[in-house]
Design a protein around this motif. Sequence first.
Motif, PDB file in Angstrom:
ATOM      1  N   UNK A 150      12.992  10.452   5.747  1.00  0.00           N
ATOM      2  CA  UNK A 150      12.779  11.036   4.426  1.00  0.00           C
ATOM      3  C   UNK A 150      12.541   9.936   3.393  1.00  0.00           C
ATOM      4  N   UNK A 151      12.087  10.370   2.222  1.00  0.00           N
ATOM      5  CA  UNK A 151      11.906   9.414   1.132  1.00  0.00           C
ATOM      6  C   UNK A 151      10.452   9.188   0.780  1.00  0.00           C
ATOM      7  N   UNK A 152      10.243   8.442  -0.282  1.00  0.00           N
ATOM      8  CA  UNK A 152       8.902   8.104  -0.747  1.00  0.00           C
ATOM      9  C   UNK A 152       8.311   6.998   0.120  1.00  0.00           C
ATOM     10  N   UNK A 153       7.022   6.740  -0.072  1.00  0.00           N
ATOM     11  CA  UNK A 153       6.379   5.633   0.637  1.00  0.00           C
ATOM     12  C   UNK A 153       7.098   4.329   0.323  1.00  0.00           C
ATOM     13  N   UNK A 154       7.474   4.144  -0.926  1.00  0.00           N
ATOM     14  CA  UNK A 154       8.181   2.922  -1.318  1.00  0.00           C
ATOM     15  C   UNK A 154       9.499   2.790  -0.564  1.00  0.00           C
ATOM     16  N   UNK A 155      10.181   3.899  -0.366  1.00  0.00           N
ATOM     17  CA  UNK A 155      11.455   3.866   0.354  1.00  0.00           C
ATOM     18  C   UNK A 155      11.244   3.637   1.847  1.00  0.00           C
ATOM     19  N   UNK A 156      10.206   4.231   2.411  1.00  0.00           N
ATOM     20  CA  UNK A 156       9.939   4.058   3.838  1.00  0.00           C
ATOM     21  C   UNK A 156       9.551   2.612   4.164  1.00  0.00           C
ATOM     22  N   UNK A 157       8.817   1.966   3.247  1.00  0.00           N
ATOM     23  CA  UNK A 157       8.346   0.598   3.484  1.00  0.00           C
ATOM     24  C   UNK A 157       9.233  -0.446   2.791  1.00  0.00           C
ATOM     25  N   UNK A 158      10.406  -0.046   2.379  1.00  0.00           N
ATOM     26  CA  UNK A 158      11.311  -0.993   1.711  1.00  0.00           C
ATOM     27  C   UNK A 158      11.751  -2.097   2.663  1.00  0.00           C
ATOM     28  N   UNK A 159      12.065  -3.262   2.104  1.00  0.00           N
ATOM     29  CA  UNK A 159      12.566  -4.376   2.911  1.00  0.00           C
ATOM     30  C   UNK A 159      13.941  -4.005   3.463  1.00  0.00           C
ATOM     31  N   UNK A 160      14.100  -4.121   4.787  1.00  0.00           N
ATOM     32  CA  UNK A 160      15.314  -3.612   5.415  1.00  0.00           C
ATOM     33  C   UNK A 160      16.098  -4.638   6.218  1.00  0.00           C
ATOM     34  N   UNK A 161      15.451  -5.683   6.714  1.00  0.00           N
ATOM     35  CA  UNK A 161      16.230  -6.682   7.450  1.00  0.00           C
ATOM     36  C   UNK A 161      15.553  -8.051   7.384  1.00  0.00           C
ATOM     37  N   UNK A 162      16.323  -9.059   7.727  1.00  0.00           N
ATOM     38  CA  UNK A 162      15.803 -10.421   7.752  1.00  0.00           C
ATOM     39  C   UNK A 162      15.047 -10.681   9.058  1.00  0.00           C
ATOM     40  N   UNK A 163      14.115 -11.608   8.989  1.00  0.00           N
ATOM     41  CA  UNK A 163      13.491 -12.177  10.182  1.00  0.00           C
ATOM     42  C   UNK A 163      13.667 -13.678  10.091  1.00  0.00           C
ATOM     43  N   UNK A 164      14.182 -14.271  11.152  1.00  0.00           N
ATOM     44  CA  UNK A 164      14.411 -15.718  11.186  1.00  0.00           C
ATOM     45  C   UNK A 164      13.399 -16.349  12.122  1.00  0.00           C
TER      46      UNK A 164
END
Length: 259
Positions: free
Chosen positions: A145-159
């Motif tokens: 659920x959620x807006x496009x902005x919420x679906x594509x929000x930054x969610x985790x780090x990549x090292x």
Amino acid sequence: MSRPRVGIITNQNVVDNQYRTHSGGVMNTQAVAEVSGCMPLLIPADPRFVSVEELLESFDGFVLTGGRPNVHPEEYGEAPTEAHGAFDRNRDAITLPLVRACVERGQPFLGICRGFQEVAVAMGSTLHPEIREIPGRLNHRMPPDGTIEEKFALRHKVTFTEGGVFHQLMGAQEVMTNTLHGQGVTRPGKRFRIDGYAPDETPEAAYVDGAKGFTLSVQWHPEYNAAADPVSRPLFESFGDAARAWAEGRMARPVLQSA
């Protein structure tokens, strides 16, 4: 001088449950046009309509986009199960040999999400159909659920590997990304060099070891907000530089290899 031509791999969709299409997200065409500085052209990924040989001669680079259907597990020696979800064998028939040919020729491509998995499989890797089912792994799927902005929000780090390809490109060893995938690489092929991981050790960034040209692939979706995002922009800019080099009749300089 005309812009380099970048072929964007499309996905099959059905409109109103009856009208079949080959379509691509506007985010991809916008990123290629505005950040890579190339001419974006959609490719119908179906061997009935195009051949790999024609594509190689017609384009200066390729974007292997994300998509809901997964690479068929027979392509990496496993049997399909319900967990693997939907497939697109026509797209498999185009993208997998296209990746191998580009690696051989030095022709640039950028792999995104399913495209990351296509490069992995083309280079001999295996995939897990539902990465979140592995103990200790995160749920990398798109929020329901959620807006496009919420679906594509930054969610985790990549090292990234210290001093590696992505570290050099980004100017940072650790970045934040979105995450919208179900499958993940489990056993990388010999030349599929993983160069970045999520906190749960899921492979997120890779390149083809020893390739003559640009072969960067990422498991996240850098096309979202590509012009403004500090992680997406250098990825699309460097891909555009490689496509321009190819268009000018020069081999793109090999991607730097980490020590």
